[in-house]
Design a protein around this motif. Structure first.
Motif, mmCIF file in Angstrom:
data_model
loop_
_atom_site.group_PDB
_atom_site.id
_atom_site.type_symbol
_atom_site.label_atom_id
_atom_site.label_comp_id
_atom_site.label_asym_id
_atom_site.label_seq_id
_atom_site.Cartn_x
_atom_site.Cartn_y
_atom_site.Cartn_z
ATOM 1 N N ASP A 167 32.980 50.810 81.805
ATOM 2 C CA ASP A 167 32.351 49.779 82.626
ATOM 3 C C ASP A 167 32.423 48.418 81.952
ATOM 4 O OD1 ASP A 167 31.788 51.546 84.593
ATOM 5 O OD2 ASP A 167 29.633 51.670 84.214
ATOM 6 N N ALA A 168 32.158 48.386 80.651
ATOM 7 C CA ALA A 168 32.200 47.115 79.919
ATOM 8 C C ALA A 168 33.611 46.533 79.926
ATOM 9 C CB ALA A 168 31.706 47.317 78.490
ATOM 10 N N GLU A 169 34.602 47.394 79.765
ATOM 11 C CA GLU A 169 35.989 46.920 79.795
ATOM 12 C C GLU A 169 36.355 46.391 81.177
ATOM 13 O OE1 GLU A 169 40.522 48.535 78.879
ATOM 14 O OE2 GLU A 169 38.772 49.711 78.275
ATOM 15 N N GLU A 170 35.893 47.088 82.218
ATOM 16 C CA GLU A 170 36.193 46.632 83.577
ATOM 17 C C GLU A 170 35.504 45.295 83.861
ATOM 18 O OE1 GLU A 170 36.013 48.113 88.247
ATOM 19 O OE2 GLU A 170 35.493 49.505 86.642
ATOM 20 N N ARG A 171 34.290 45.106 83.335
ATOM 21 C CA ARG A 171 33.602 43.823 83.514
ATOM 22 C C ARG A 171 34.443 42.674 82.980
ATOM 23 N NH1 ARG A 171 28.600 46.241 81.841
ATOM 24 N NH2 ARG A 171 28.746 45.277 79.786
ATOM 25 N N ILE A 172 34.942 42.839 81.759
ATOM 26 C CA ILE A 172 35.708 41.757 81.141
ATOM 27 C C ILE A 172 37.014 41.519 81.887
ATOM 28 C CG2 ILE A 172 36.894 41.015 79.047
ATOM 29 C CD1 ILE A 172 34.788 42.441 77.416
ATOM 30 N N LYS A 173 37.705 42.591 82.253
ATOM 31 C CA LYS A 173 38.977 42.433 82.977
ATOM 32 C C LYS A 173 38.750 41.749 84.324
ATOM 33 C CE LYS A 173 41.512 46.336 80.948
ATOM 34 N NZ LYS A 173 42.128 47.669 81.201
ATOM 35 N N THR A 174 37.701 42.153 85.028
ATOM 36 C CA THR A 174 37.400 41.536 86.322
ATOM 37 C C THR A 174 37.068 40.065 86.146
ATOM 38 O OG1 THR A 174 36.543 43.637 87.168
ATOM 39 C CG2 THR A 174 35.879 41.634 88.342
ATOM 40 N N PHE A 175 36.300 39.756 85.119
ATOM 41 C CA PHE A 175 35.913 38.364 84.859
ATOM 42 C C PHE A 175 37.132 37.481 84.620
ATOM 43 C CE2 PHE A 175 35.193 35.292 81.374
ATOM 44 C CZ PHE A 175 34.403 34.378 82.053
ATOM 45 N N VAL A 176 38.048 37.957 83.796
ATOM 46 C CA VAL A 176 39.212 37.146 83.429
ATOM 47 C C VAL A 176 40.113 36.868 84.627
ATOM 48 C CG1 VAL A 176 41.347 37.162 82.082
ATOM 49 C CG2 VAL A 176 39.190 37.821 81.010
ATOM 50 N N LYS A 177 40.251 37.845 85.528
ATOM 51 C CA LYS A 177 41.209 37.680 86.623
ATOM 52 C C LYS A 177 40.588 37.095 87.890
ATOM 53 C CE LYS A 177 40.747 42.362 88.540
ATOM 54 N NZ LYS A 177 41.407 43.667 88.747
ATOM 55 N N THR A 178 39.253 36.939 87.923
ATOM 56 C CA THR A 178 38.583 36.521 89.150
ATOM 57 C C THR A 178 37.780 35.248 88.926
ATOM 58 O OG1 THR A 178 38.354 38.847 89.756
ATOM 59 C CG2 THR A 178 37.061 37.267 91.019
ATOM 60 N N ARG A 179 37.954 34.255 89.787
ATOM 61 C CA ARG A 179 37.181 33.017 89.720
ATOM 62 C C ARG A 179 36.157 32.922 90.843
ATOM 63 N NH1 ARG A 179 38.493 28.181 87.731
ATOM 64 N NH2 ARG A 179 36.436 27.698 88.580
ATOM 65 N N ASP A 180 36.398 33.640 91.943
ATOM 66 C CA ASP A 180 35.508 33.538 93.095
ATOM 67 C C ASP A 180 34.179 34.238 92.799
ATOM 68 O OD1 ASP A 180 34.469 34.902 95.813
ATOM 69 O OD2 ASP A 180 35.495 33.024 96.281
ATOM 70 N N GLY A 181 33.096 33.471 92.904
ATOM 71 C CA GLY A 181 31.781 34.002 92.570
ATOM 72 C C GLY A 181 31.338 35.134 93.458
ATOM 73 N N PHE A 182 31.744 35.121 94.725
ATOM 74 C CA PHE A 182 31.332 36.184 95.638
ATOM 75 C C PHE A 182 32.067 37.488 95.314
ATOM 76 C CE2 PHE A 182 29.965 32.382 97.757
ATOM 77 C CZ PHE A 182 28.755 32.752 98.331
#
Length: 746
Positions: free
Chosen positions: A650-665
């Motif tokens: 889960d922690a790894e997915e959080r970071i990967k999602t954060f890096v590739k996504t800018r849209d707050g929604f």
């Protein structure tokens, strides 16, 4: 203890059967009852409402010759031979099984099963098929299967084939679709550690549940859904649903049962929200604050920029509400840096233009002070009086503020939780603006509302809220959304940096400082020996020893970046020291600010171009997005670097999602999916109950239906005074009254 939201519990707590302690249920006893308490199961009612997390199909049987590796398989076979031997220090039990199509081996790494296996007997076996190496090559075998020996009821002399199937024998574990329960302990020990393993098996709990259902105890559970509504929606009766959710006759019946139980759970929550909305409007006597052309011209004259189309649309929605005698109750959503403050200021000025007082509530002193500076600067040539109250205010500042506020001399009161204190009194509170709403609970919002005569309320959040939470936790609010950023914002480059990249990042920070640009370095804690994680993750002592703290990092950075000017900020600093640091930062006297998550909101520094987050795995996804929003607040190109070693998927997915996504929604939906409603926004303290069966991500259609029906019911019977609604009314008051402020629903 039982869940706070016990949606399906009976109204009559004196019902002796449903309140019966589990230790007196057949097959339980005191020792097992103590273990069941770790699952928050204490009474017969608790047991009936302990819904399965999934089901297994044990109604179908596969011939041995047709089994496939990797598949969960049910077989009915005869035990030809049985062996128990030691293998690498462990007991290995082998049974050789045969049916009419062929034979295979079954293996258990448990010496106790040998006493339950009888040579020549037939049994029902269920487990996963694996491939094993044998003398004649790889063969299929059954590993650690659950099983049940079939009772031989055939007439004497009958041979070949199995005896009567277990479905006819009414087995709770075989020959049918069986429930699978979550047997992880829900209670922690006094020292915060996980309790010891419960050691209750699925098959044992199924037998207990089966025995209870055979007594028809579920028929004693009161059905709260009005009969007419149940018929309209074609929902099965509650007693049937409880029986079918545990031991369904078919997967279709299980889905019908689940839909019925999910609907009731969400219907109760939705009714509570609808009644809260009606309570707010019932005694509607809000001051009408219409937006006239003259007032609109004066408001726009105070803003140094033109509102974007999205901002203007949202302000019109707010102004329309404020012009009504019904109290506004609106949620303003906008991504980081979308310009919510400009819209909020326009609403504040609309209130003041009509002679009313407004309150702006912020969760931190940093954010409150930022709002006070921004608004005071924009209104410096006006007669609007701004007042600031926070926990760190001196006795003299506090006394002066309270006196001026009560006399009506302060037009816009800005503050932290200090504004909620009993001795804070307004002369004519007409508008409340709550910033970062998710930092406050329902009770706090209502506490501030009570300081005026049905004031209009605008709550804001820079952390977009998933749709399911806007229908439940924020279901009493109308929603406005700023969906475009202000013009002139530069690119933000986001990177998951590794240790080998650290020197490059430091060189970039130095280069940006030479251009007059600032850097934030954010860490998850103040000291390097504390023991709390901002994301709420459970971290081992070993891992925590590797987590950096602000104070030690401040010293390290002075060594790594000796030519740059350093500043330090965290929650333990006195208010005057925080103010001094932030003043130096705004004046360009600090190149690098080393801080805790305190900078997540409330700092608007256009010259900041680098955000560096240490131990990023310790932060929630929305928090990471908020921190990134501290840079990129001008046309300058900005950078966000996260350093971290995730210790979970889960922690790894959080970071990967954060890096590739800018849209707050998109970020919010992903965060909600990863953490669930319990952790997202701290929804437990905000009024969101624990759900027994509903899944807010998967059950959006049922939620929408429940909300629609709840709104219709409250519209037709706003006090739920009709006879068929009285049980429902009492139930809502019982489980949600205090949480939602429904104090007069008795």
């Amino acid at each position: 203890m039982a869940s706070t939201l016990d949606t399906f519990a009976p109204l009559d707590a004196s019902d002796n059967l449903l309140s019966k302690p589990l230790q007196f249920i057949k097959g339980v006893g005191p020792q097992i009852a103590t273990k069941l308490q770790m699952l928050q199961l204490e009474t017969l009612r608790d047991l009936l409402l302990f819904f399965p997390m999934t089901h297994k199909d044990r109604a179908s049987v596969t011939a041995i010759r047709q089994v496939k590796p990797g598949a969960e398989t049910n077989i009915v076979a005869q035990i030809l031979d049985l062996k128990c031997r030691q293998f690498n220090g462990r007991a290995k039990v082998e049974a050789f099984l045969q049916d009419e199509s062929g034979d295979m081996r079954a293996v258990w790494w448990n010496p106790y099963v040998v006493d339950r296996l009888t040579p020549n007997a037939w049994g029902f076996f269920s487990g996963k098929i694996a491939l094993s190496n044998g003398g004649s090559g790889k063969r299929c075998e059954l590993n650690n299967a659950e099983f049940e020996i079939l009772e031989d009821t055939r007439e004497e002399g009958v041979e070949n084939g199995p005896p009567e199937s277990p479905s006819s024998g009414m087995s709770p574990n075989f020959g049918r679709i069986v429930p699978v329960y979550n047997l992880r302990p829900k209670q922690r020990l006094a020292d915060g550690k996980e309790p010891p393993e419960i050691r209750i098996t699925q098959s044992f709990l199924r037998k207990i549940m089966w025995n209870v259902l055979q007594t028809n105890a579920q028929s004693r559970m009161p059905d709260h859904i009005p009969p007419a509504l149940r018929q309209t929606l074609q929902l099965m009766p509650l007693a049937d649903a409880i029986k079918q959710i545990h031991f369904p006759d078919s997967m279709d019946r299980m889905r019908q049962a689940r839909r019925r139980l999910v609907f009731e759970e969400l219907f109760v929550v939705s009714l509570g929200v609808a009644l809260r909305r009606w309570e707010v409007q019932r005694h509607a006597a809000s001051q009408r604050l219409p937006l006239t052309p003259a007032i609109e011209t004066r408001i726009h004259a105070r803003l140094p920029f033109k509102l974007t189309d999205s901002q203007a649309r949202v302000f019109r929605e707010i102004a329309k509400d404020m012009g009504s005698p019904l109290p506004m109750n609106r949620l303003l959503q906008g991504d980081v840096g979308s310009g919510k403050t400009a819209v909020a200021l326009s609403a504040l000025l609309l209130c003041v233009a009509h002679g009313g007082q407004a309150a702006l509530l912020a969760p931190t002193e940093v954010l409150a002070a930022q709002h006070e500076r921004t608004i005071s600067h924009l209104l410096k040539a006006s007669r609007v009086k701004i007042g600031l109250l926070r926990g760190g205010s001196t006795a003299g500042e506090r006394r002066e503020f309270l006196e001026q506020l009560e006399k009506g001399e302060i037009h816009i009161a800005i503050g932290t939780h200090a504004l909620l204190e009993e001795n804070v009194r307004f002369k004519a509170l007409s508008l409340i603006v709550v910033d970062e709403q998710h930092k406050f609970g329902v009770a706090q919002r209502m506490s501030l509302r009570a300081k005026g005569r049905s004031p209009h309320v605008l709550v804001m959040t820079a952390t977009p809220i998933p749709r399911t939470l806007t229908l439940t936790l924020y279901g009493d609010l109308d929603v406005s959304r700023i969906d475009e950023p202000p013009p002139g914002r530069g690119e933000i480059v986001s990177r998951w940096a590794k240790e080998v990249d650290r020197a490059k990042v430091y060189r970039l920070i130095i280069a940006e400082a030479r251009k007059g640009h600032a850097t934030y370095i954010v860490l998850p804690r103040i000291e390097e020996d504390s023991a709390s994680s901002p994301s709420g993750d459970k971290i081992s002592t070993k891992l925590w020893s590797e987590v950096k703290g602000v104070e030690a990092e401040f010293k390290r950075m002075k060594e790594h970046l000796p030519t740059l000017r350093m500043g330090m900020l965290h929650g333990r600093l006195p208010s005057d020291e925080k103010d001094a640091v932030l003043t130096q930062l705004r004046e360009g006297k600090i190149d690098v600010l080393i801080s805790t998550q305190l900078v997540e909101v409330g700092i608007d520094l256009p010259s900041a171009t680098v955000m560096m987050i240490e131990n990023a795995e310790m932060f929630g996804l929305s928090a990471l997005h908020q921190l990134r929003g501290r840079v990129g607040r001008s046309e300058l190109k900005s950078y966000c670097f996260v350093f971290g070693e995730p210790n979970s998927d889960d922690a790894e997915e959080r970071i990967k999602t954060f890096v590739k996504t800018r849209d707050g929604f998109e970020i919010a939906e992903a965060d909600f999916r990863l953490r669930g409603p319990g952790q997202f926004f701290g929804t437990h303290q905000s009024g969101m109950p624990e759900l027994k069966i509903a899944d807010l991500m998967a059950d959006t259609e049922v939620l929408a239906e429940a909300r629609t029906r709840a709104m219709e019911l409250v519209k037709s019977d706003p006090t739920l005074s009709k006879d068929e609604h009285l049980p429902l009314k009492r139930r809502i008051a019982q489980v949600l009254g205090r949480r939602l402020g429904l104090v007069d629903m008795g």
